[in-house]
Scaffold this motif. Structure first.
Motif: not given
Length: 123
Positions: A101, A104, A106
């Motif tokens: 997270e 950033m 996924d």
């Protein structure tokens, strides 16, 4: 254009300026004759101590500036690296989800990265 025609009618097309006969043939000789017979020699000035030491003083000043910038830079880098060590040395454990997270990233990007690493290992 009208002004030029008026001037030509009043004064004609002849050039009023003329060079005397043989002027350019004797010009170089006239110039050489007008030069002084002996060359004027300026006495050489004695070099002062400052003129001899100027390059060394400039080199010393440049070295001092580079050294000073290096010392200041090392102090700044040292203080920022100490802050980074303190930030990560507080024994907190981060989960992969927290790190992903923060970065950033996924799940699809992680899967692609892992699968590309596995395929490179098999080749």
């Amino acid at each position: 254009m009208k002004e030029e025609d008026l001037i030509r009618k009043q004064f004609g097309n002849t050039n009023p300026f003329r060079v005397p006969e043989g002027y350019f043939e004797n010009l170089s000789q006239q110039i050489m004759d007008s030069l002084p017979a002996q060359e004027i020699v300026m006495p050489a000035r004695k070099a002062t101590i400052w003129h001899r030491l100027r390059p060394y003083s400039v080199a010393a000043a440049v070295c001092a500036i580079v050294f000073g910038v290096g010392v200041i830079g090392m102090k700044q880098l040292g203080s920022s690296s100490d802050q980074n060590v303190e930030m990560f040395s507080n024994n907190e454990e981060y989960t992969i989800d927290q790190v992903a997270e923060y970065a950033m990233v996924d799940n699809v990007a992680m899967y692609r990265y892992i699968s590309s690493q596995n395929s490179e290992d098999t080749h």
